[in-house]
Design a protein around this motif. Structure first.
Motif, PDB file in Angstrom:
ATOM      1  N   PHE A   1       0.863  -1.178   0.000  1.00  8.05           N
ATOM      2  CA  PHE A   1       0.000   0.000   0.000  1.00  8.05           C
ATOM      3  C   PHE A   1       0.899   1.227   0.000  1.00  8.05           C
ATOM      4  N   SER A   2       0.900   1.964  -1.106  1.00 11.22           N
ATOM      5  CA  SER A   2       1.777   3.133  -1.254  1.00 11.22           C
ATOM      6  C   SER A   2       0.973   4.416  -1.253  1.00 11.22           C
ATOM      7  N   ALA A   3       1.390   5.327  -0.400  1.00 12.32           N
ATOM      8  CA  ALA A   3       0.757   6.645  -0.359  1.00 12.32           C
ATOM      9  C   ALA A   3       1.171   7.436  -1.609  1.00 12.32           C
ATOM     10  N   PRO A   4       0.325   8.351  -2.064  1.00 14.14           N
ATOM     11  CA  PRO A   4       0.719   9.215  -3.182  1.00 14.14           C
ATOM     12  C   PRO A   4       1.998   9.988  -2.853  1.00 14.14           C
ATOM     13  N   LYS A   5       2.746  10.354  -3.878  1.00 12.58           N
ATOM     14  CA  LYS A   5       4.039  11.013  -3.691  1.00 12.58           C
ATOM     15  C   LYS A   5       3.939  12.271  -2.833  1.00 12.58           C
TER      16      LYS A   5
END
Length: 169
Positions: free
Chosen positions: A47-51
């Protein structure tokens, strides 16, 4: 690292308990969790948060964003758990492809704050072990993840929406 699906919070990627679970062994009693050794030990879900969120969290040292990330991941994992199934291999279904919902998974989550290139990237790896507890049979069985895979895009949206909600609160 946090474990989900168990009450303990002391399992890390390098711990004896993680290694046992990775190999399909119950860490509390040494028993095999499934009849057969699964060819896949676990599934790595990221799960990657937006930049922009990652930059604010890491360069801005904003712990509220880390908390929002953790809450969003755990919420999404609870939704993934609802889709967990096992194959039914008893009685008339011995050689069938019938599946039964178990509603439980076991895994561990690992929060990272950078990419491999050391860029700010807030993301969480969730290692979902390839077994689930089937209450009807009273056994651990290999995880049948078809429903999870069919819903990956939807689950991704759940995570992003929960993260947005958490950040707006």
């Amino acid at each position: 690292a946090d474990i989900f699906g168990l009450s303990e919070n002391n399992i890390t990627e390098n711990s004896v308990e993680f290694d046992k679970l990775f190999n399909g062994i119950n860490p509390s009693n040494g028993a095999k969790l499934t009849e057969r050794k699964c060819s896949v030990a676990c599934y790595d879900t990221v799960f990657s948060a937006p930049k922009s969120v990652s930059i604010q969290a890491i360069l801005g040292q904003d712990d509220r964003i880390i908390i929002a990330q953790n809450n969003s991941v755990r919420y999404t994992i609870s939704e993934i758990e609802k889709l967990a199934c096992c194959r039914v291999r008893e009685g008339e279904f011995y050689n069938s492809n019938k599946i039964r919902n178990t509603g439980n998974i076991l895994g561990s989550e690992f929060l990272h704050k950078s990419s491999r290139d050391l860029d700010p990237l807030l993301h969480t790896h969730c290692e979902i072990f390839n077994f689930t507890y089937d209450k009807e049979s009273g056994n651990y069985k290999a995880l049948q993840n078809g429903e999870i895979y069919r819903n990956l895009e939807f689950l991704s949206r759940i995570y992003l929406n929960k993260l947005a909600t958490e950040l707006n609160d």
